[in-house]
Design an enzyme around this catalytic site. Structure first.
Site, PDB file in Angstrom:
ATOM      1  N   GLN A   1       0.921  -1.154  -0.099  1.00  9.90           N
ATOM      2  CA  GLN A   1       0.152   0.040   0.173  1.00  9.90           C
ATOM      3  C   GLN A   1       0.742   1.049  -0.153  1.00  9.90           C
ATOM      4  OE1 GLN A   1      -0.275   1.806   3.371  1.00  9.90           O
ATOM      5  NE2 GLN A   1      -1.861   3.212   2.538  1.00  9.90           N
TER       6      GLN A   1
ATOM      7  N   VAL B   1       2.136   3.793   1.636  1.00  8.82           N
ATOM      8  CA  VAL B   1       2.860   4.364   2.703  1.00  8.82           C
ATOM      9  C   VAL B   1       3.934   2.985   3.104  1.00  8.82           C
ATOM     10  CG1 VAL B   1       1.658   6.351   3.175  1.00  8.82           C
ATOM     11  CG2 VAL B   1       1.400   4.032   4.628  1.00  8.82           C
ATOM     12  N   LYS B   2       3.754   1.798   2.570  1.00  7.83           N
ATOM     13  CA  LYS B   2       4.629   0.850   3.106  1.00  7.83           C
ATOM     14  C   LYS B   2       6.043   0.887   2.639  1.00  7.83           C
ATOM     15  CE  LYS B   2       1.159  -1.157   5.472  1.00  7.83           C
ATOM     16  NZ  LYS B   2      -0.005  -0.345   5.018  1.00  7.83           N
ATOM     17  N   ASN B   3       7.045   0.047   2.949  1.00  7.91           N
ATOM     18  CA  ASN B   3       8.169  -0.013   2.723  1.00  7.91           C
ATOM     19  C   ASN B   3       8.631  -0.028   1.142  1.00  7.91           C
ATOM     20  OD1 ASN B   3       8.172  -0.292   5.337  1.00  7.91           O
ATOM     21  ND2 ASN B   3      10.304  -0.731   5.606  1.00  7.91           N
TER      22      ASN B   3
END
Ligand code: PLP
Length: 382
Positions: free
Chosen positions: A183, A185-187
């Site tokens: 998603q 804002v994930k790494n």
């Protein structure tokens, strides 16, 4: 003064646009083409044997529970032990299948506490869902061992764990199913997508049908035999529209090249916070699992009067976050309220400090300085 946000995703824009352009030029934006390439890139990166690309980790968590329920013939009301300290996707996945979430408490890692899990096991327990909070494997090894001992399935919610290594290996190789989130804002950012990694081959093959309406052959595979499009497929069970698409996979194929570099910088930011906050005992820092290289999706601390401290930080144009509120505070999970005192205490005190690629050492110093000032001000105010 510039605002400092909790998360700001970094995309390699030209390269990503080029990868998306390839899809547009080929005329293939859906399942297949880039999704096939991304699944291979993910397997190469993690060393996991199977990977199926999905439209979100939420879909992956549901598939994991649904497929295991079908395979193992679990009955309605059978129990899955889970954590109250997570994004609600984890726990909704249990309810989608009419199973019962049983909340166990967290330990000092903010992940499931093996002792609390052991105390919750009954004759109806079928599985445990372990969430690697912020990328931290916590007491995962002990939970794995407990599941082995009691014949329970282990689902790893690795939404935060892209790039987390434990004992030198990427996380996920010894869970029954591991689910990652890509998603925004994930790494490993895309816009919205995820991956389900099964350990048995047959469940990976099943996942491909379940994620595409129960159809036993995807459209891409149906066009690969020389261009003829075959409509003679079978529909074997009620499936879902959960598969990923080539635009998201194109984004993922670029992001994956940089994820280790980005995670190394996340660990650098975490090390700066550790150094700068060490002289303030009222700011409780969270230990990482021994012998791990955590992805550092989050940098979390715990402190008293968290909401007042957040207001003070906001006045200084710093915008931290909270991961998570104890899920048993939500009305739909309220029946379990009071069962998990550590999670309840953490829920009132947790704070996630800004962590992303655009932060400089000076930004981290500013956050640490303002945070300590706000905490000290609260003490002198009393
Ligand atoms: C712990 C956890 N599990 C599951 C999810 C769901 O991921 P997605 O947004 O890809 O569905 C998230 C997303 O924030 C998460 O933090």
């Amino acid at each position: 003064m510039q605002p400092i946000q909790l998360f700001v995703p970094t995309f390699r824009i030209d390269e990503t646009l080029e990868a998306i352009r390839e899809c547009l030029e080929k005329g293939w934006t859906g399942l297949g083409f880039k999704t096939v390439q991304f699944e291979q890139a993910w397997k190469d990166y993690t060393g996991l044997p199977y990977a199926h690309f999905l439209n979100s980790a939420t879909s992956g968590l549901h598939l994991a529970v649904a497929q295991l329920k079908a395979q193992e013939a679990w009955a309605e009301g059978d129990e899955v032990i889970t954590t109250p300290l997570t994004f609600v996707s984890t726990n909704h996945a249990i309810l989608y299948e009419d199973l019962t979430p049983v909340f166990a408490d967290v330990d000092r890692y903010l992940c499931l506490d093996p002792q609390s899990v052991a105390e919750r096991i009954t004759t109806r327990t079928r599985a445990v869902i372990f969430v690697g909070m912020g990328g931290n494997p916590g007491s995962y090894d002990a939970i794995r061992e407990l599941c082995n001992r009691h014949g329970l399935k282990l689902i790893l919610d690795a939404a935060h764990m892209t790039g987390t290594r434990l004992h030198g290996k990427h996380i996920g190789h010894d869970a029954d199913a591991t689910i990652f989130s890509f998603q925004a804002v994930k790494n490993l950012p895309t816009a919205d997508s995820g991956m389900i990694c099964w350990s048995p081959a047959e469940l990976d093959a099943e996942a491909r049908k379940w994620s595409w309406m129960g159809i036993n052959k995807d459209t891409y595979a149906r066009t690969q035999g020389g261009g003829a499009y075959s409509w003679y497929y079978d529909v074997e069970n009620v499936g879902y529209k959960y598969h990923g698409n080539s635009i998201m996979a194109a984004m993922g194929l670029v992001s994956i090249k940089y994820v280790d570099e980005d995670n190394a910088y996340r660990r650098q930011i975490a090390a700066w916070y550790e150094e700068l906050l060490a002289d303030e005992p009222r700011i409780e820092r969270i230990p990482m699992a021994p012998d791990s290289e955590p992805s550092r999706h989050l940098y979390q601390v715990m402190l008293d009067e968290r909401d007042d401290v957040v207001s003070a930080l906001n006045r200084a144009r710093i915008y931290p976050g909270v991961h998570y509120r104890d899920n048993t505070l939500y009305s739909m999970y309220n029946a379990a309220h009071g069962d998990c005192p550590n999670a309840a205490r953490a829920s009132d005190r947790l704070l996630s400090l800004p962590i992303h690629m655009r932060l400089t050492r000076q930004d981290v110093e500013r956050v640490a300085h303002e945070l300590k000032a706000a905490v000290r001000e609260r003490v002198t105010a009393h």
